[in-house]
Design a protein around this motif. Structure first.
Motif, PDB file in Angstrom:
ATOM      1  N   GLY A 200       0.821  -1.209   0.000  1.00 42.87           N
ATOM      2  CA  GLY A 200       0.000   0.000   0.000  1.00 42.87           C
ATOM      3  C   GLY A 200       0.852   1.256   0.000  1.00 42.87           C
ATOM      4  N   PHE A 201       1.944   1.230   0.779  1.00 44.11           N
ATOM      5  CA  PHE A 201       2.853   2.379   0.829  1.00 44.11           C
ATOM      6  C   PHE A 201       3.520   2.589  -0.520  1.00 44.11           C
ATOM      7  CE2 PHE A 201       7.133   4.112   1.548  1.00 44.11           C
ATOM      8  CZ  PHE A 201       6.821   5.292   2.213  1.00 44.11           C
ATOM      9  N   LEU A 202       3.991   1.502  -1.147  1.00 51.62           N
ATOM     10  CA  LEU A 202       4.666   1.625  -2.433  1.00 51.62           C
ATOM     11  C   LEU A 202       3.714   2.157  -3.504  1.00 51.62           C
ATOM     12  CD1 LEU A 202       7.223   1.178  -4.095  1.00 51.62           C
ATOM     13  CD2 LEU A 202       6.475  -1.189  -4.479  1.00 51.62           C
ATOM     14  N   SER A 203       2.483   1.646  -3.528  1.00 52.55           N
ATOM     15  CA  SER A 203       1.502   2.127  -4.505  1.00 52.55           C
ATOM     16  C   SER A 203       1.192   3.599  -4.276  1.00 52.55           C
ATOM     17  CB  SER A 203       0.220   1.299  -4.413  1.00 52.55           C
ATOM     18  OG  SER A 203       0.471  -0.060  -4.691  1.00 52.55           O
ATOM     19  N   LEU A 204       1.070   3.974  -3.000  1.00 56.45           N
ATOM     20  CA  LEU A 204       0.795   5.376  -2.672  1.00 56.45           C
ATOM     21  C   LEU A 204       1.936   6.277  -3.116  1.00 56.45           C
ATOM     22  CD1 LEU A 204      -0.918   7.525  -1.179  1.00 56.45           C
ATOM     23  CD2 LEU A 204       0.343   6.906   0.895  1.00 56.45           C
ATOM     24  N   MET A 205       3.184   5.868  -2.842  1.00 54.88           N
ATOM     25  CA  MET A 205       4.331   6.684  -3.219  1.00 54.88           C
ATOM     26  C   MET A 205       4.474   6.773  -4.740  1.00 54.88           C
ATOM     27  SD  MET A 205       5.602   7.952  -0.502  1.00 54.88           S
ATOM     28  CE  MET A 205       3.878   8.067  -0.024  1.00 54.88           C
ATOM     29  N   ALA A 206       4.135   5.689  -5.428  1.00 56.35           N
ATOM     30  CA  ALA A 206       4.227   5.705  -6.891  1.00 56.35           C
ATOM     31  C   ALA A 206       3.350   6.809  -7.478  1.00 56.35           C
ATOM     32  CB  ALA A 206       3.815   4.342  -7.445  1.00 56.35           C
ATOM     33  N   LEU A 207       2.241   7.085  -6.833  1.00 65.17           N
ATOM     34  CA  LEU A 207       1.347   8.165  -7.285  1.00 65.17           C
ATOM     35  C   LEU A 207       1.771   9.512  -6.709  1.00 65.17           C
ATOM     36  CD1 LEU A 207      -2.112   6.373  -6.923  1.00 65.17           C
ATOM     37  CD2 LEU A 207      -0.854   6.815  -9.038  1.00 65.17           C
ATOM     38  N   ALA A 208       2.144   9.517  -5.431  1.00 65.14           N
ATOM     39  CA  ALA A 208       2.398  10.785  -4.737  1.00 65.14           C
ATOM     40  C   ALA A 208       3.627  11.514  -5.265  1.00 65.14           C
ATOM     41  CB  ALA A 208       2.538  10.531  -3.234  1.00 65.14           C
ATOM     42  N   VAL A 209       4.667  10.782  -5.667  1.00 64.25           N
ATOM     43  CA  VAL A 209       5.904  11.443  -6.110  1.00 64.25           C
ATOM     44  C   VAL A 209       5.954  11.612  -7.627  1.00 64.25           C
ATOM     45  CG1 VAL A 209       7.127  10.474  -4.132  1.00 64.25           C
ATOM     46  CG2 VAL A 209       7.280   9.326  -6.342  1.00 64.25           C
ATOM     47  N   ALA A 210       4.891  11.205  -8.319  1.00 65.38           N
ATOM     48  CA  ALA A 210       4.914  11.223  -9.788  1.00 65.38           C
ATOM     49  C   ALA A 210       4.828  12.608 -10.430  1.00 65.38           C
ATOM     50  CB  ALA A 210       3.789  10.341 -10.333  1.00 65.38           C
ATOM     51  N   PRO A 211       4.136  13.599  -9.841  1.00 62.86           N
ATOM     52  CA  PRO A 211       3.901  14.852 -10.587  1.00 62.86           C
ATOM     53  C   PRO A 211       5.155  15.547 -11.108  1.00 62.86           C
ATOM     54  CG  PRO A 211       2.441  14.731  -8.701  1.00 62.86           C
ATOM     55  CD  PRO A 211       3.375  13.565  -8.584  1.00 62.86           C
ATOM     56  N   VAL A 212       6.163  15.752 -10.256  1.00 63.70           N
ATOM     57  CA  VAL A 212       7.355  16.489 -10.698  1.00 63.70           C
ATOM     58  C   VAL A 212       8.138  15.709 -11.761  1.00 63.70           C
ATOM     59  CG1 VAL A 212       9.568  17.470  -9.981  1.00 63.70           C
ATOM     60  CG2 VAL A 212       7.531  17.822  -8.568  1.00 63.70           C
ATOM     61  N   PRO A 213       8.457  14.418 -11.544  1.00 64.11           N
ATOM     62  CA  PRO A 213       9.132  13.674 -12.621  1.00 64.11           C
ATOM     63  C   PRO A 213       8.322  13.616 -13.916  1.00 64.11           C
ATOM     64  CG  PRO A 213       9.342  12.488 -10.549  1.00 64.11           C
ATOM     65  CD  PRO A 213       8.367  13.607 -10.310  1.00 64.11           C
ATOM     66  N   THR A 214       6.995  13.531 -13.779  1.00 62.30           N
ATOM     67  CA  THR A 214       6.156  13.493 -14.993  1.00 62.30           C
ATOM     68  C   THR A 214       6.278  14.786 -15.778  1.00 62.30           C
ATOM     69  OG1 THR A 214       4.572  11.980 -13.946  1.00 62.30           O
ATOM     70  CG2 THR A 214       3.790  13.246 -15.852  1.00 62.30           C
ATOM     71  N   TRP A 215       6.281  15.917 -15.069  1.00 67.91           N
ATOM     72  CA  TRP A 215       6.428  17.222 -15.754  1.00 67.91           C
ATOM     73  C   TRP A 215       7.777  17.276 -16.470  1.00 67.91           C
ATOM     74  CZ3 TRP A 215       9.667  21.314 -16.108  1.00 67.91           C
ATOM     75  CH2 TRP A 215       9.138  22.481 -16.684  1.00 67.91           C
ATOM     76  N   PHE A 216       8.855  16.856 -15.776  1.00 66.07           N
ATOM     77  CA  PHE A 216      10.174  16.863 -16.406  1.00 66.07           C
ATOM     78  C   PHE A 216      10.231  15.894 -17.575  1.00 66.07           C
ATOM     79  CE2 PHE A 216      11.821  19.242 -12.832  1.00 66.07           C
ATOM     80  CZ  PHE A 216      12.906  19.914 -13.366  1.00 66.07           C
ATOM     81  N   PHE A 217       9.515  14.778 -17.472  1.00 63.44           N
ATOM     82  CA  PHE A 217       9.552  13.773 -18.540  1.00 63.44           C
ATOM     83  C   PHE A 217       8.968  14.338 -19.842  1.00 63.44           C
ATOM     84  CE2 PHE A 217       7.787  10.197 -20.931  1.00 63.44           C
ATOM     85  CZ  PHE A 217       8.873   9.366 -20.994  1.00 63.44           C
ATOM     86  N   PHE A 218       7.890  15.101 -19.716  1.00 63.90           N
ATOM     87  CA  PHE A 218       7.236  15.622 -20.913  1.00 63.90           C
ATOM     88  C   PHE A 218       7.753  16.993 -21.353  1.00 63.90           C
ATOM     89  CE2 PHE A 218       3.974  12.593 -19.455  1.00 63.90           C
ATOM     90  CZ  PHE A 218       3.784  11.885 -20.636  1.00 63.90           C
ATOM     91  N   PHE A 219       8.237  17.782 -20.400  1.00 61.51           N
ATOM     92  CA  PHE A 219       8.633  19.156 -20.738  1.00 61.51           C
ATOM     93  C   PHE A 219      10.075  19.476 -20.413  1.00 61.51           C
ATOM     94  CE2 PHE A 219       4.100  19.180 -19.484  1.00 61.51           C
ATOM     95  CZ  PHE A 219       3.551  19.490 -20.696  1.00 61.51           C
ATOM     96  N   GLY A 220      10.818  18.485 -19.864  1.00 61.31           N
ATOM     97  CA  GLY A 220      12.191  18.771 -19.441  1.00 61.31           C
ATOM     98  C   GLY A 220      13.206  18.749 -20.558  1.00 61.31           C
ATOM     99  N   GLY A 221      12.776  18.393 -21.767  1.00 61.78           N
ATOM    100  CA  GLY A 221      13.697  18.411 -22.901  1.00 61.78           C
ATOM    101  C   GLY A 221      14.451  17.108 -23.072  1.00 61.78           C
TER     102      GLY A 221
END
Length: 221
Positions: A200-221
């Protein structure tokens, strides 16, 4: 473990504050040391350094995992440096390393016996907190929830415990969560509490920490 607690007065109260001041001093020193180390890793990779890039990235990623897993250490600065340096590839790397670091801190908390925690709290003259740790140690998850519900302030306890997944996710993304121990400290406490299972903790963290890396993945160049 003895569940009794004492209220400090006189010299005992002074000793308590001195020990708390020592603990806070260590925390501040760790934080400053982590920030200094992150600044020293000002990676300036140029084309002529191609043969060293993979080694440097691997070493930095391992260092990031270690710092991120340690309470009160600002490992996120190294993660941001990697994402800015490597763009979308760095975002994926930092995301995986962040999950590894938080999982590590959670498992350390899960495996940490209550005895040392109890003794540390008593050494700091935090007898009530130590007694609570002692009482929680032999209980299962539902019993811990019930006991915490009785001990926490009535107005907020039901919400914090009922929506504990949201509470943890909010704490991870809270600005200034270094005061709570950062990601490593939060993972450690959640593991010690045994209020949620590892999956449950791992699934929660997979979602909770995703926003910043996701932004860099699509817009970080």
């Amino acid at each position: 473990m003895n569940d009794s607690h004492h209220e400090p007065d006189g010299d005992a109260g002074l000793t308590r504050y001195l020990r708390l001041a020592l603990l806070f001093g260590i925390i501040i020193a760790l934080n400053m040391g982590g920030s200094w180390l992150a600044q020293q890793l000002d990676l300036q990779l140029f084309p002529r350094h191609d043969t060293l890039i993979n080694v440097m990235v691997l070493v930095t990623a391992c260092l990031y995992i270690c710092l991120m897993a340690i309470p009160f250490m600002p490992g996120i600065e190294i993660g941001l440096a990697l994402m800015m340096l490597l763009g979308s590839k760095g975002a994926l790397l930092v995301y995986v390393c962040t999950l590894a670091a938080l999982s590590l801190s959670f498992m350390i908390g899960r495996l940490l016996p209550p005895g040392p925690v109890y003794r540390l709290l008593n050494w700091l003259h935090l007898y009530r907190a130590g007694a609570l740790v002692s009482q929680l140690a032999p209980l299962n998850r539902q019993q811990r929830l019930a006991l915490l519900g009785e001990r926490l302030p009535a107005g907020i306890a039901p919400l914090l415990l009922k929506y504990r997944y949201l509470t943890i996710a909010a704490a991870i993304n809270l600005p200034g969560n270094t005061l709570l121990g950062g990601g490593g400290g939060i993972g450690l406490v959640v593991g010690m509490s045994r209020l949620i299972p590892f999956h449950g903790f791992l699934s929660l963290m997979a979602l909770a920490v995703a926003p910043v890396p996701t932004w860099f993945f699509f817009f970080g160049g």
